[in-house]
Design a protein around this motif. Structure first.
Motif, PDB file in Angstrom:
ATOM      1  N   ASP A  84      39.445 104.109  66.057  1.00 53.32           N
ATOM      2  CA  ASP A  84      40.372 104.211  64.932  1.00 53.32           C
ATOM      3  C   ASP A  84      40.140 103.159  63.839  1.00 53.32           C
ATOM      4  O   ASP A  84      40.521 103.378  62.684  1.00 53.32           O
ATOM      5  CB  ASP A  84      41.820 104.120  65.431  1.00 53.32           C
ATOM      6  N   PHE A  85      39.524 102.052  64.184  1.00 53.72           N
ATOM      7  CA  PHE A  85      39.221 101.037  63.168  1.00 53.72           C
ATOM      8  C   PHE A  85      37.851 101.346  62.560  1.00 53.72           C
ATOM      9  O   PHE A  85      36.836 100.704  62.864  1.00 53.72           O
ATOM     10  CB  PHE A  85      39.252  99.638  63.787  1.00 53.72           C
ATOM     11  N   THR A  86      37.855 102.350  61.706  1.00 54.49           N
ATOM     12  CA  THR A  86      36.602 102.815  61.111  1.00 54.49           C
ATOM     13  C   THR A  86      36.081 101.887  60.024  1.00 54.49           C
ATOM     14  O   THR A  86      34.978 102.095  59.507  1.00 54.49           O
ATOM     15  CB  THR A  86      36.800 104.225  60.527  1.00 54.49           C
ATOM     16  N   GLN A  87      36.848 100.858  59.653  1.00 53.11           N
ATOM     17  CA  GLN A  87      36.396  99.911  58.629  1.00 53.11           C
ATOM     18  C   GLN A  87      35.306  98.975  59.162  1.00 53.11           C
ATOM     19  O   GLN A  87      34.596  98.335  58.390  1.00 53.11           O
ATOM     20  CB  GLN A  87      37.574  99.044  58.126  1.00 53.11           C
ATOM     21  N   PHE A  88      35.187  98.899  60.493  1.00 50.15           N
ATOM     22  CA  PHE A  88      34.247  97.953  61.079  1.00 50.15           C
ATOM     23  C   PHE A  88      32.861  98.564  61.279  1.00 50.15           C
ATOM     24  O   PHE A  88      32.717  99.787  61.457  1.00 50.15           O
ATOM     25  CB  PHE A  88      34.774  97.448  62.434  1.00 50.15           C
ATOM     26  N   GLN A  89      31.856  97.688  61.255  1.00 47.30           N
ATOM     27  CA  GLN A  89      30.484  98.096  61.534  1.00 47.30           C
ATOM     28  C   GLN A  89      30.397  98.669  62.948  1.00 47.30           C
ATOM     29  O   GLN A  89      30.934  98.101  63.902  1.00 47.30           O
ATOM     30  CB  GLN A  89      29.543  96.883  61.433  1.00 47.30           C
ATOM     31  N   ALA A  90      29.730  99.810  63.081  1.00 47.53           N
ATOM     32  CA  ALA A  90      29.562 100.422  64.398  1.00 47.53           C
ATOM     33  C   ALA A  90      28.789  99.484  65.316  1.00 47.53           C
ATOM     34  O   ALA A  90      27.808  98.858  64.905  1.00 47.53           O
ATOM     35  CB  ALA A  90      28.832 101.751  64.270  1.00 47.53           C
ATOM     36  N   GLY A  91      29.243  99.371  66.543  1.00 48.76           N
ATOM     37  CA  GLY A  91      28.546  98.575  67.543  1.00 48.76           C
ATOM     38  C   GLY A  91      28.818  97.091  67.486  1.00 48.76           C
ATOM     39  O   GLY A  91      28.275  96.335  68.301  1.00 48.76           O
ATOM     40  N   THR A  92      29.646  96.656  66.531  1.00 46.91           N
ATOM     41  CA  THR A  92      29.954  95.219  66.448  1.00 46.91           C
ATOM     42  C   THR A  92      31.228  94.898  67.215  1.00 46.91           C
ATOM     43  O   THR A  92      32.046  95.776  67.493  1.00 46.91           O
ATOM     44  CB  THR A  92      30.130  94.787  64.981  1.00 46.91           C
ATOM     45  N   GLU A  93      31.370  93.629  67.541  1.00 47.18           N
ATOM     46  CA  GLU A  93      32.546  93.199  68.289  1.00 47.18           C
ATOM     47  C   GLU A  93      33.789  93.248  67.407  1.00 47.18           C
ATOM     48  O   GLU A  93      33.722  93.042  66.190  1.00 47.18           O
ATOM     49  CB  GLU A  93      32.346  91.780  68.822  1.00 47.18           C
ATOM     50  N   ARG A  94      34.878  93.495  68.047  1.00 45.67           N
ATOM     51  CA  ARG A  94      36.166  93.493  67.351  1.00 45.67           C
ATOM     52  C   ARG A  94      37.246  93.062  68.332  1.00 45.67           C
ATOM     53  O   ARG A  94      37.091  93.232  69.551  1.00 45.67           O
ATOM     54  CB  ARG A  94      36.472  94.871  66.761  1.00 45.67           C
ATOM     55  N   SER A  95      38.335  92.532  67.823  1.00 50.53           N
ATOM     56  CA  SER A  95      39.407  92.041  68.696  1.00 50.53           C
ATOM     57  C   SER A  95      40.766  92.449  68.146  1.00 50.53           C
ATOM     58  O   SER A  95      40.990  92.467  66.933  1.00 50.53           O
ATOM     59  CB  SER A  95      39.333  90.516  68.849  1.00 50.53           C
ATOM     60  N   TYR A  96      41.641  92.759  69.058  1.00 49.50           N
ATOM     61  CA  TYR A  96      42.980  93.231  68.693  1.00 49.50           C
ATOM     62  C   TYR A  96      43.882  92.037  68.387  1.00 49.50           C
ATOM     63  O   TYR A  96      43.908  91.048  69.121  1.00 49.50           O
ATOM     64  CB  TYR A  96      43.542  94.056  69.850  1.00 49.50           C
ATOM     65  N   TYR A 120      46.696  95.722  63.785  1.00 47.53           N
ATOM     66  CA  TYR A 120      45.809  94.746  63.167  1.00 47.53           C
ATOM     67  C   TYR A 120      44.710  94.346  64.153  1.00 47.53           C
ATOM     68  O   TYR A 120      44.953  94.199  65.364  1.00 47.53           O
ATOM     69  CB  TYR A 120      46.582  93.496  62.751  1.00 47.53           C
ATOM     70  N   ALA A 121      43.496  94.189  63.601  1.00 40.43           N
ATOM     71  CA  ALA A 121      42.375  93.763  64.426  1.00 40.43           C
ATOM     72  C   ALA A 121      41.383  92.979  63.573  1.00 40.43           C
ATOM     73  O   ALA A 121      41.329  93.132  62.344  1.00 40.43           O
ATOM     74  CB  ALA A 121      41.689  94.965  65.068  1.00 40.43           C
ATOM     75  N   ASN A 122      40.595  92.135  64.220  1.00 35.07           N
ATOM     76  CA  ASN A 122      39.501  91.407  63.578  1.00 35.07           C
ATOM     77  C   ASN A 122      38.180  92.104  63.868  1.00 35.07           C
ATOM     78  O   ASN A 122      37.952  92.575  64.988  1.00 35.07           O
ATOM     79  CB  ASN A 122      39.423  89.969  64.108  1.00 35.07           C
ATOM     80  N   GLY A 123      37.314  92.158  62.838  1.00 30.99           N
ATOM     81  CA  GLY A 123      35.999  92.739  63.044  1.00 30.99           C
ATOM     82  C   GLY A 123      35.121  92.530  61.825  1.00 30.99           C
ATOM     83  O   GLY A 123      35.568  92.014  60.790  1.00 30.99           O
ATOM     84  N   THR A 128      31.294  87.200  58.824  1.00 24.86           N
ATOM     85  CA  THR A 128      32.287  86.763  59.806  1.00 24.86           C
ATOM     86  C   THR A 128      33.348  87.844  59.945  1.00 24.86           C
ATOM     87  O   THR A 128      33.519  88.700  59.064  1.00 24.86           O
ATOM     88  CB  THR A 128      32.958  85.446  59.367  1.00 24.86           C
ATOM     89  N   GLN A 129      34.042  87.804  61.062  1.00 22.60           N
ATOM     90  CA  GLN A 129      35.095  88.798  61.302  1.00 22.60           C
ATOM     91  C   GLN A 129      36.247  88.607  60.321  1.00 22.60           C
ATOM     92  O   GLN A 129      36.594  87.474  59.969  1.00 22.60           O
ATOM     93  CB  GLN A 129      35.605  88.695  62.737  1.00 22.60           C
ATOM     94  N   GLU A 130      36.805  89.737  59.892  1.00 22.99           N
ATOM     95  CA  GLU A 130      37.953  89.703  58.984  1.00 22.99           C
ATOM     96  C   GLU A 130      39.061  90.602  59.544  1.00 22.99           C
ATOM     97  O   GLU A 130      38.790  91.612  60.207  1.00 22.99           O
ATOM     98  CB  GLU A 130      37.537  90.200  57.594  1.00 22.99           C
ATOM     99  N   PRO A 131      40.311  90.250  59.284  1.00 22.12           N
ATOM    100  CA  PRO A 131      41.418  91.074  59.781  1.00 22.12           C
ATOM    101  C   PRO A 131      41.660  92.291  58.881  1.00 22.12           C
ATOM    102  O   PRO A 131      41.595  92.191  57.655  1.00 22.12           O
ATOM    103  CB  PRO A 131      42.614  90.127  59.732  1.00 22.12           C
ATOM    104  N   VAL A 132      41.903  93.426  59.497  1.00 23.39           N
ATOM    105  CA  VAL A 132      42.275  94.629  58.756  1.00 23.39           C
ATOM    106  C   VAL A 132      43.418  95.317  59.509  1.00 23.39           C
ATOM    107  O   VAL A 132      43.663  95.054  60.690  1.00 23.39           O
ATOM    108  CB  VAL A 132      41.092  95.614  58.596  1.00 23.39           C
ATOM    109  N   GLY A 133      44.099  96.199  58.822  1.00 23.75           N
ATOM    110  CA  GLY A 133      45.192  96.954  59.425  1.00 23.75           C
ATOM    111  C   GLY A 133      45.013  98.449  59.226  1.00 23.75           C
ATOM    112  O   GLY A 133      44.438  98.876  58.229  1.00 23.75           O
TER     113      GLY A 133
END
Length: 282
Positions: free
Chosen positions: A166-178, A207-210, A222-227
């Motif tokens: 669902d967090f389609t704003q992030f690069q595919a295959g990269t780490e992300r955190s809730y 909200y998640a970082n990625g 660097t990871q950035e927060p998005v909603g």
């Protein structure tokens, strides 16, 4: 000698009498058994043991009936097995309505086994059906808190899948955190037709970082927060206050932005059409 002969004759006569009496007793017992089991007329109330089962809420319920009377007497049980019921009316039922149960049975078996049928019809009042909430103000705080707990458990259980899909704003295959969630709106959807159940929907922002999928080199980012907006749906809301697992589900709302309640209502109309009345609770 004559005394002994007389005694013997008396014993023989006594034995004969006992034998005859035994035969008569056995024949009488057999006759009585045959009469009781096959010839005696018995009376059966064919609606006494009708087992009523309701499905659905008051105003929207249906009903079925089966015979729950069982008897070890083969003669009786064969007849009981032939009993079926027709219920009228049998749909759109609500508490306080009167319904009529009509029994159908094998008339040939009734005649064969000398069964006198009584109470072929029976009227009962519908009761015990779960009522719908008339308005959102009737829903108690404890139940609403239960919805919050259910949503939190659902989001935690499905967190990894939500992050990946669902967090389609992030690069595919990269780490992300809730990071967490924030409930923005709670809406009560009151069904306007019989094919739908009342429901509550919660609009969350998750909200998640990625690392953003902006075409830049991921090594230097660097990871950035998005909603994102996320919809939690609780189906089948009524005064039974039972929340089944299959009635709770969530989905990401890709690309959705809501700046006001007016936009929210418009989005609800676009999504659900004219099937519901929308009542914003929070």
């Amino acid at each position: 000698m004559e005394h002994s002969k007389e005694t013997t004759e008396r014993l023989l006569l006594k034995n004969k009498l006992l034998f005859v009496c035994s035969i008569l007793f056995i024949m009488s017992s057999l006759f009585l058994t045959c009469y009781l089991f096959f010839f005696r007329t018995i009376t059966i109330d064919v609606t006494k043991h009708a087992q009523i089962t309701y499905t659905g809420e008051s105003g929207f319920a249906s009903v079925s009936a089966v015979n729950a009377d069982y008897n070890l007497n083969q003669r009786t049980q064969e007849f009981l097995n032939s009993i079926t019921y027709q219920v009228s009316p049998n749909e759109h039922l609500e508490n306080g309505m009167s319904i009529t149960i009509r029994a159908k049975y094998d008339e040939g078996l009734a005649a064969k086994y000398h069964i006198r049928v009584i109470n072929e019809t029976k009227e009962i009042l519908v009761s015990g059906l779960v009522e719908r909430f008339a308005e959102p103000g009737d829903i108690d705080a404890d139940f609403l808190n239960k919805l919050d707990e259910t949503a939190n458990a659902y989001l935690k259980r499905n967190q990894d899948m939500i992050l990946q899909t669902d967090f389609t704003q992030f690069q595919a295959g990269t780490e992300r955190s809730y990071i967490g969630s924030d409930r923005k709106y709670r809406i009560f959807l009151k069904a306007l037709d019989l094919s739908n159940k009342d429901k509550i929907v919660d609009v969350y922002v998750l909200y998640a970082n990625g690392i953003l999928a902006d075409g830049k080199d991921t090594a230097t980012q660097t990871q950035e927060p998005v909603g994102i907006y996320y919809l939690m749906t609780y189906d089948d809301i009524n005064q039974g206050r039972i929340m089944k697992d299959e009635s709770v589900f969530g989905e990401g709302l890709a690309g959705l932005t809501l700046q006001s309640q007016t936009e929210l209502i418009q989005w609800l109309h676009d999504r659900y059409g004219l099937s519901y009345q929308f009542m914003i609770m929070e």
